[in-house]
Each structure stands twice: as C-alpha cells, then as structure tokens.
Design a protein around this motif. Structure first.
Motif, PDB file in Angstrom:
ATOM      1  N   GLY A 128       0.822  -1.201   0.000  1.00 50.18           N
ATOM      2  CA  GLY A 128       0.000   0.000   0.000  1.00 50.18           C
ATOM      3  C   GLY A 128       0.856   1.250   0.000  1.00 50.18           C
ATOM      4  N   ASN A 129       0.169   2.389  -0.012  1.00 49.30           N
ATOM      5  CA  ASN A 129       0.840   3.688   0.035  1.00 49.30           C
ATOM      6  C   ASN A 129       0.584   4.355   1.378  1.00 49.30           C
ATOM      7  OD1 ASN A 129       0.347   3.413  -3.099  1.00 49.30           O
ATOM      8  ND2 ASN A 129       1.951   4.929  -2.790  1.00 49.30           N
ATOM      9  N   ILE A 130       1.590   5.069   1.833  1.00 48.11           N
ATOM     10  CA  ILE A 130       1.460   5.945   2.990  1.00 48.11           C
ATOM     11  C   ILE A 130       1.996   7.288   2.519  1.00 48.11           C
ATOM     12  CG2 ILE A 130       2.131   6.403   5.370  1.00 48.11           C
ATOM     13  CD1 ILE A 130       2.555   3.357   5.700  1.00 48.11           C
ATOM     14  N   GLY A 131       1.087   8.173   2.131  1.00 50.43           N
ATOM     15  CA  GLY A 131       1.494   9.447   1.549  1.00 50.43           C
ATOM     16  C   GLY A 131       2.273   9.218   0.280  1.00 50.43           C
ATOM     17  N   GLU A 132       3.483   9.774   0.200  1.00 52.17           N
ATOM     18  CA  GLU A 132       4.317   9.621  -0.990  1.00 52.17           C
ATOM     19  C   GLU A 132       5.277   8.431  -0.893  1.00 52.17           C
ATOM     20  OE1 GLU A 132       6.921  13.075  -1.456  1.00 52.17           O
ATOM     21  OE2 GLU A 132       6.740  13.422   0.694  1.00 52.17           O
ATOM     22  N   SER A 149       3.536 -11.775  10.765  1.00 52.13           N
ATOM     23  CA  SER A 149       4.196 -10.499  10.494  1.00 52.13           C
ATOM     24  C   SER A 149       5.068 -10.617   9.247  1.00 52.13           C
ATOM     25  CB  SER A 149       5.052 -10.069  11.692  1.00 52.13           C
ATOM     26  OG  SER A 149       6.113 -10.976  11.881  1.00 52.13           O
ATOM     27  N   ALA A 150       5.332  -9.495   8.665  1.00 50.11           N
ATOM     28  CA  ALA A 150       6.226  -9.414   7.510  1.00 50.11           C
ATOM     29  C   ALA A 150       7.134  -8.207   7.728  1.00 50.11           C
ATOM     30  CB  ALA A 150       5.432  -9.247   6.219  1.00 50.11           C
ATOM     31  N   GLU A 151       8.427  -8.398   7.532  1.00 48.92           N
ATOM     32  CA  GLU A 151       9.361  -7.286   7.660  1.00 48.92           C
ATOM     33  C   GLU A 151       9.150  -6.344   6.480  1.00 48.92           C
ATOM     34  OE1 GLU A 151      14.124  -6.634   7.910  1.00 48.92           O
ATOM     35  OE2 GLU A 151      13.285  -8.394   8.925  1.00 48.92           O
ATOM     36  N   THR A 152       8.907  -5.082   6.761  1.00 48.92           N
ATOM     37  CA  THR A 152       8.564  -4.112   5.719  1.00 48.92           C
ATOM     38  C   THR A 152       9.527  -2.938   5.719  1.00 48.92           C
ATOM     39  OG1 THR A 152       7.074  -2.900   7.194  1.00 48.92           O
ATOM     40  CG2 THR A 152       6.106  -4.700   5.880  1.00 48.92           C
ATOM     41  N   PHE A 153       9.420  -2.140   4.655  1.00 47.72           N
ATOM     42  CA  PHE A 153      10.171  -0.890   4.577  1.00 47.72           C
ATOM     43  C   PHE A 153       9.382   0.099   3.736  1.00 47.72           C
ATOM     44  CE2 PHE A 153      11.621  -3.589   1.140  1.00 47.72           C
ATOM     45  CZ  PHE A 153      11.772  -2.752   0.048  1.00 47.72           C
ATOM     46  N   LEU A 154       9.701   1.365   3.888  1.00 50.66           N
ATOM     47  CA  LEU A 154       9.057   2.427   3.133  1.00 50.66           C
ATOM     48  C   LEU A 154      10.020   2.978   2.095  1.00 50.66           C
ATOM     49  CD1 LEU A 154       7.332   4.385   6.057  1.00 50.66           C
ATOM     50  CD2 LEU A 154       6.185   3.032   4.295  1.00 50.66           C
ATOM     51  N   LEU A 155       9.536   3.168   0.875  1.00 49.29           N
ATOM     52  CA  LEU A 155      10.342   3.719  -0.208  1.00 49.29           C
ATOM     53  C   LEU A 155       9.601   4.900  -0.800  1.00 49.29           C
ATOM     54  CD1 LEU A 155      12.876   3.493  -2.007  1.00 49.29           C
ATOM     55  CD2 LEU A 155      11.546   1.988  -3.501  1.00 49.29           C
ATOM     56  N   LYS A 156      10.264   6.040  -0.827  1.00 51.83           N
ATOM     57  CA  LYS A 156       9.654   7.259  -1.359  1.00 51.83           C
ATOM     58  C   LYS A 156       9.541   7.183  -2.880  1.00 51.83           C
ATOM     59  CE  LYS A 156       9.873  12.242  -1.039  1.00 51.83           C
ATOM     60  NZ  LYS A 156      10.573  13.378  -0.441  1.00 51.83           N
ATOM     61  N   ILE A 157       8.386   7.571  -3.386  1.00 51.11           N
ATOM     62  CA  ILE A 157       8.190   7.678  -4.831  1.00 51.11           C
ATOM     63  C   ILE A 157       8.985   8.892  -5.294  1.00 51.11           C
ATOM     64  CG2 ILE A 157       6.489   8.045  -6.650  1.00 51.11           C
ATOM     65  CD1 ILE A 157       4.446   6.651  -4.720  1.00 51.11           C
ATOM     66  N   GLN A 158       9.820   8.726  -6.309  1.00 55.79           N
ATOM     67  CA  GLN A 158      10.737   9.792  -6.724  1.00 55.79           C
ATOM     68  C   GLN A 158      11.082   9.669  -8.206  1.00 55.79           C
ATOM     69  OE1 GLN A 158      14.871   8.683  -5.080  1.00 55.79           O
ATOM     70  NE2 GLN A 158      13.426   7.488  -3.844  1.00 55.79           N
ATOM     71  N   ASP A 159      11.698  10.723  -8.730  1.00 59.04           N
ATOM     72  CA  ASP A 159      12.155  10.694 -10.121  1.00 59.04           C
ATOM     73  C   ASP A 159      13.156   9.560 -10.307  1.00 59.04           C
ATOM     74  OD1 ASP A 159      10.621  12.906 -10.782  1.00 59.04           O
ATOM     75  OD2 ASP A 159      12.275  14.324 -10.541  1.00 59.04           O
ATOM     76  N   GLY A 160      13.100   8.938 -11.489  1.00 59.71           N
ATOM     77  CA  GLY A 160      14.022   7.867 -11.817  1.00 59.71           C
ATOM     78  C   GLY A 160      13.564   6.502 -11.336  1.00 59.71           C
ATOM     79  N   LEU A 161      12.430   6.451 -10.619  1.00 58.20           N
ATOM     80  CA  LEU A 161      11.909   5.212 -10.063  1.00 58.20           C
ATOM     81  C   LEU A 161      10.696   4.764 -10.861  1.00 58.20           C
ATOM     82  CD1 LEU A 161      12.517   3.533  -7.416  1.00 58.20           C
ATOM     83  CD2 LEU A 161      10.600   4.757  -6.414  1.00 58.20           C
TER      84      LEU A 161
END
Length: 168
Positions: A128-132, A149-161
């Motif tokens: 899912g998304n959390i903001g950007e 549980s699942a180990e997760t991380f957040l990745l910012k949506i950005q140019d070049g992605l």
C-alpha cells in the motif's frame, strides 16, 4: 491499489558531472572503451557520435553491449546495493539485475558522454501507500495470514523510479 507483486527499477544517469568514485570510474572507463570499440565501426573517423555510427552501420549498436562490459567489476563491487536509492531508514535498496545504456557519446567531445544504469529489484510485495511512500516487503508476502508479520520498509516515490513488473 491492492496488494501486488512488483519489481522496481531505478535509473542512474552518469555524465561529466559525476561526483562519487563509482560514477567517475564508470564515466571514464565507458568513455575510453567507447573510443576503443568505436574504431571498428568508424575506421576512417568519418562519424563523431554514437548515433551517427549506428545510422551508418546498424551493427554499431553492439557498442552498447561491448562498452557495458567495461563496468562489470564496478557494478559487482556495489554488492547489489543500488547507488542513490534508500528506504526511509537510510538503508540501500538491493537490486537483482542492471542494464547499461549509452545515451550519447562523441569521440571528439568527452564532456558529451552520457550513460545510464538501470537497477531492477527482485520481487517485492507492494502492501500500500502511505502518503508519498510505498510500503513494501521483500519477496512474495501476498499470502501472509492474519496474525503473521512481515518485515517491511518504506520507499519514497521519486524521479528515476518505476515499476517494471506488476501482478495483483
């Protein structure tokens, strides 16, 4: 967007303004390799740019592949860590494969040399998304049951992605 399996690609463009040692080494070695390999497709020196060589002799497109070999050791030294792409905690995102491309090159103008490296992750689970930011987990975590549980991380949506693979 529902949960999905995805692969993410991150594009790094390297040119004369290269800053770090990895970028500088890749810039220098790909330009020098281009000069050497281009001689086979431009023996009289009639053409200056990569695109002119390809237009004159379509086999010159193999320069992409041949020049790309010159950076294999540099990419291997990254140990599958994508340069310039970090999660919200500052950890580098890992890649499974990369693609080299010469965007522009000129045998008479080194400063015009420009290449890109596109790093692509292994399968990730998009949760899912959390903001950007995208909430992600490594591997296929679609079948995690309630209470697991699942180990997760957040990745910012950005140019070049970009997302290069998607299965809901």
């Amino acid at each position: 967007m529902e949960k999905a399996l995805i692969k993410i690609a991150f594009r790094q463009v390297i040119d004369q303004s290269a800053q770090g040692s990895f970028e500088k080494d890749v810039f220098e070695d790909t330009y020098n390799e281009f000069l050497m390999q281009a001689q086979a497709y431009n023996p009289e020196g009639a053409f200056s740019t990569l695109h002119e060589m390809i237009a004159n002799n379509p086999k010159a497109n193999s320069l992409q592949y041949k020049v790309g070999f010159s950076i294999g050791l540099y990419v291997r030294a990254l140990q599958n860590k994508t340069p310039g792409l970090y999660d919200s905690m500052g950890r580098e995102i890992t890649f499974g494969e990369y693609n080299f491309e010469m965007l522009y090159s000129d045998i008479s103008n080194k400063s015009a040399h420009r290449i890109s490296l596109t790093y692509t992750t292994e399968i990730l689970t998009f949760l899912g998304n959390i903001g950007e930011y995208m909430l992600l987990a490594n591997g296929n975590r679609l079948n995690v049951t309630s209470g697991e549980s699942a180990e997760t991380f957040l990745l910012k949506i950005q140019d070049g992605l970009g997302i290069t693979y998607f299965v809901e």
